[in-house]
Scaffold this active site. Structure first.
Site, PDB file in Angstrom:
ATOM      1  N   ASP A  56      -2.144  -0.277   5.780  1.00 41.13           N
ATOM      2  CA  ASP A  56      -2.508   0.316   7.074  1.00 41.13           C
ATOM      3  C   ASP A  56      -4.000   0.563   7.254  1.00 41.13           C
ATOM      4  O   ASP A  56      -4.440   0.862   8.365  1.00 41.13           O
ATOM      5  CB  ASP A  56      -1.800   1.662   7.237  1.00 41.13           C
ATOM      6  CG  ASP A  56      -2.376   2.722   6.309  1.00 41.13           C
ATOM      7  OD1 ASP A  56      -2.447   2.455   5.103  1.00 41.13           O
ATOM      8  OD2 ASP A  56      -2.784   3.786   6.790  1.00 41.13           O
ATOM      9  N   ASP A  63       0.862  -1.170   0.000  1.00 42.60           N
ATOM     10  CA  ASP A  63       0.000   0.000   0.000  1.00 42.60           C
ATOM     11  C   ASP A  63       0.908   1.232   0.000  1.00 42.60           C
ATOM     12  O   ASP A  63       2.096   1.135   0.328  1.00 42.60           O
ATOM     13  CB  ASP A  63      -0.897  -0.045   1.247  1.00 42.60           C
ATOM     14  CG  ASP A  63      -1.604   1.262   1.502  1.00 42.60           C
ATOM     15  OD1 ASP A  63      -2.271   1.754   0.574  1.00 42.60           O
ATOM     16  OD2 ASP A  63      -1.490   1.797   2.634  1.00 42.60           O
ATOM     17  N   PHE A  64       0.368   2.383  -0.368  1.00 40.05           N
ATOM     18  CA  PHE A  64       1.215   3.587  -0.421  1.00 40.05           C
ATOM     19  C   PHE A  64       1.052   4.468   0.824  1.00 40.05           C
ATOM     20  O   PHE A  64       1.893   4.459   1.712  1.00 40.05           O
ATOM     21  CB  PHE A  64       0.908   4.379  -1.709  1.00 40.05           C
ATOM     22  CG  PHE A  64       1.755   5.617  -1.869  1.00 40.05           C
ATOM     23  CD1 PHE A  64       3.115   5.502  -2.112  1.00 40.05           C
ATOM     24  CD2 PHE A  64       1.199   6.881  -1.758  1.00 40.05           C
ATOM     25  CE1 PHE A  64       3.909   6.639  -2.232  1.00 40.05           C
ATOM     26  CE2 PHE A  64       1.990   8.025  -1.892  1.00 40.05           C
ATOM     27  CZ  PHE A  64       3.347   7.900  -2.124  1.00 40.05           C
ATOM     28  N   ASP A  65      -0.103   5.165   0.918  1.00 39.61           N
ATOM     29  CA  ASP A  65      -0.286   6.113   2.025  1.00 39.61           C
ATOM     30  C   ASP A  65      -0.382   5.405   3.377  1.00 39.61           C
ATOM     31  O   ASP A  65      -1.191   4.495   3.551  1.00 39.61           O
ATOM     32  CB  ASP A  65      -1.573   6.922   1.810  1.00 39.61           C
ATOM     33  CG  ASP A  65      -1.477   7.831   0.609  1.00 39.61           C
ATOM     34  OD1 ASP A  65      -0.941   8.938   0.750  1.00 39.61           O
ATOM     35  OD2 ASP A  65      -1.919   7.417  -0.494  1.00 39.61           O
TER      36      ASP A  65
END
Ligand SMILES: [Mg+2]
Length: 259
Positions: free
Chosen positions: A204, A26-28
C-alpha cells in the site's frame, strides 16, 4: 469492493497456474489495517490462517515484506514457518539468506538515533522506532501538522544527508537506514533463491513501489489504496486483499491438480 473485477480475477488465475509461485505481501495497510498505535496493528481476522494455507500448497512460497524489524513482524503478524519474513524494507533477511555482516554499521546507527532523538525532543506525539539497521521517525500522531512537517524536513536535511545513510519516506514516516536494500531487491533475492516462475506482490505504501518495479510479465502486482503506482492493479483496502488471498488459494489449489 464486493467482488473482484474480471480482469483482476483473470490475472490471479493466470499467476496461480505457474510452476513455482512466490507470493509476497506487505504487512501494515495491506494485511493489517492501519491503526494509530503501530503496536496495535494486527492482520484481519482469518488472514493468518489463509496465508498458512497458501504456504502449505505445493510449490508455493509465501513471504511478508515489511518496513518493520523482523522480530516485530513475527510478533505482530503471528505467522509461522514456512512463511518467510523480510524486515526493514528488504534489509533484514531470514538468517539463511544473510550474506553481509552489519556490525560495522552499528556505530553509525547509534549516532543517527542520538541526532534524531535530539531533533524530536519536545515534539508531542512523535514516535521513534529503533530497528536493527534503521531508525524511523513516525509523525502520524503529531497533532501540530506544521511541527510534523518541520521535523520531517529537519531529519531529511541533517542526519538524512550523511554518507552511508539511506532515506526512505513513507506515509507519515521518514526512515534512516544504515543498510542497503529495498523491497524490490528483496523480491529479486527471494525469486532467485526459490527459483520462482512467477511472483505476486501486494502493498500500500510508497516503499512498495520498489517491489512493483521489479515485477515481470506474468507476475501480479496489486496496489492497496489509490495514488500513482507501478502496480498493474489496485484494490481499496485490506478486506479486498483478503478476498484476493482466498481467490489465490482456490486457484492455486485447483491448478496444483493439473500441474
Ligand atoms: Mg504497508
Amino acid at each position: 469492493m464486493s467482488e473482484i473485477p474480471p480482469e483482476l480475477h483473470k490475472a490471479v488465475q493466470q499467476v496461480a497456474a505457474t510452476e513455482t509461485l512466490l507470493s509476497c505481501w506487505d504487512f501494515d495497510g495491506t494485511l493489517a489495517p492501519i491503526v494509530a498505535d503501530p503496536e496495535a496493528a494486527r492482520p484481519l481476522p482469518g488472514t493468518v490462517e489463509l496465508l498458512q494455507e497458501l504456504a502449505a500448497l505445493p510449490d508455493t512460497h509465501v513471504a511478508l515484506l515489511s518496513g518493520r524489524a523482523r522480530a516485530d513482524l513475527a510478533r505482530l503478524s503471528q505467522v509461522e514457518p514456512p512463511i518467510e519474513l523480510v524486515g526493514c524494507h528488504g534489509a533484514e533477511f531470514p538468517p539463511r539468506l544473510v550474506t553481509s555482516d552489519l556490525t560495522e554499521q552499528a556505530e553509525l546507527l547509534q549516532e543517527l538515533v542520538t541526532e534524531v532523538t535530539e531533533l524530536a525532543d519536545g515534539v508531542e506525539g512523535v514516535l521513534l522506532e529503533v530497528k536493527p539497521v534503521s531508525v524511523a521517525v513516525h509523525v502520524r500522531n503529531v497533532s501540530d501538522r506544521d511541527l510534523a512537517t518541520d521535523l520531517t524536513e529537519r531529519v531529511l536535511s541533517s542526519p538524512g544527508t550523511r554518507s552511508g545513510v539511506q532515506v526512505t519516506t513513507g506515509k507519515e514516516v521518514v526512515e534512516l537506514s544504515v543498510a542497503e536494500g529495498n523491497k524490490g531487491e528483496a523480491i529479486d533475492i527471494l525469486r532467485g533463491d526459490i527459483g520462482a516462475t512467477a511472483v505476486t506482490f501486494m502493498g500500500d505504501d510508497v516503499t512498495d513501489e520498489h517491489g512493483f518495479a521489479v515485477l515481470e510479465p506474468g507476475d501480479l502486482g496489486v496496489k492497496v489504496g489509490f495514488g500513482e503506482t507501478a502496480a498493474r492493479y489496485h484494490v481499496a483496502e485490506p478486506e479486498d486483499v483478503q478476498m484476493l488471498l482466498r481467490l489465490l488459494i482456490s486457484e492455486r489449489g485447483s491448478s496444483a491438480k493439473d500441474r
